[in-house]
Design a protein around this motif. Structure first.
Motif, short mmCIF file in Angstrom:
data_model
loop_
_atom_site.label_atom_id
_atom_site.label_comp_id
_atom_site.label_asym_id
_atom_site.label_seq_id
_atom_site.Cartn_x
_atom_site.Cartn_y
_atom_site.Cartn_z
N ALA A 148 40.07 -15.59 -4.46
CA ALA A 148 40.38 -14.18 -4.70
C ALA A 148 39.75 -13.72 -6.02
O ALA A 148 39.87 -14.42 -7.03
N PRO A 149 39.07 -12.58 -6.02
CA PRO A 149 38.37 -12.14 -7.23
C PRO A 149 39.23 -12.05 -8.49
O PRO A 149 38.82 -12.52 -9.55
N ASP B 126 19.83 -18.78 -4.05
CA ASP B 126 19.50 -18.67 -2.63
C ASP B 126 20.52 -17.76 -1.97
O ASP B 126 21.39 -17.24 -2.62
N GLY B 127 20.40 -17.58 -0.69
CA GLY B 127 21.27 -16.65 0.00
C GLY B 127 20.68 -15.26 -0.10
O GLY B 127 19.55 -15.07 -0.53
N ASN B 128 21.44 -14.27 0.30
CA ASN B 128 20.98 -12.90 0.12
C ASN B 128 22.06 -12.07 -0.53
O ASN B 128 23.23 -12.44 -0.55
N SER B 129 21.69 -10.95 -1.07
CA SER B 129 22.59 -10.18 -1.94
C SER B 129 23.85 -9.70 -1.25
O SER B 129 24.85 -9.49 -1.88
N ALA C 150 29.74 -16.66 -3.98
CA ALA C 150 30.94 -15.92 -3.59
C ALA C 150 30.47 -14.62 -2.94
O ALA C 150 29.32 -14.23 -3.11
N ASP C 151 31.38 -13.98 -2.23
CA ASP C 151 30.98 -12.72 -1.60
C ASP C 151 30.88 -11.61 -2.65
O ASP C 151 31.13 -11.82 -3.84
N HIS C 152 30.52 -10.43 -2.18
CA HIS C 152 30.25 -9.30 -3.07
C HIS C 152 31.44 -8.90 -3.93
O HIS C 152 31.27 -8.26 -4.96
N THR C 153 32.65 -9.28 -3.54
CA THR C 153 33.84 -8.87 -4.30
C THR C 153 33.91 -9.52 -5.68
O THR C 153 34.65 -9.06 -6.54
N ARG D 286 31.87 -10.92 -12.45
CA ARG D 286 30.90 -11.90 -12.94
C ARG D 286 29.84 -11.24 -13.82
O ARG D 286 29.52 -11.74 -14.90
N ARG D 287 29.30 -10.13 -13.36
CA ARG D 287 28.30 -9.42 -14.17
C ARG D 287 28.90 -8.99 -15.50
O ARG D 287 28.28 -9.17 -16.56
#
Length: 109
Positions: free
Chosen positions: A15-16, A102-105, A46-49, A54-55
């Protein structure tokens, strides 16, 4: 330039909000102890949430650590992470960035 030190931030909760809280409790003190070094903080995918917190934390830690550099690297441990860390070690102008290996955004942060 100082050596690039890797700080392990993997294994945070799913969970974020819980992940952000755990990061601040566990990882921020470790980052502050490494003062005087350029840092690469390693995150699991992790997913976009998770992208926003993080940023924000990487950007703020980079401001706090200046003139040393702090960047985040999201990805699986291995050659790709090693290559990104090698790039960061040789790129003295890069700081406050969250890079993925790796992966995509839309599927990773």
């Amino acid at each position: 330039m100082s050596a690039l030190v890797r700080i392990d931030a993997r294994g945070l909760p799913a969970a974020p909000l819980d992940a952000a809280a755990a990061f601040h409790a566990r990882v921020v003190p470790e980052v502050r102890k490494a003062a005087g070094s350029d840092l690469a903080i390693l995150f699991d995918f992790a997913d976009h949430t998770h992208l926003g917190w993080r940023r924000a934390v990487v950007e703020e830690l980079a401001r706090e650590a200046a003139p040393n550099r702090v960047n985040g690297v999201a990805g699986r441990e291995g050659q790709a992470v090693d290559e990104v860390c090698a790039y960061l070690a040789a790129a003295p102008g890069v700081t406050g960035q969250l890079l993925q290996t790796d992966g995509n955004s839309r599927d990773s942060a």
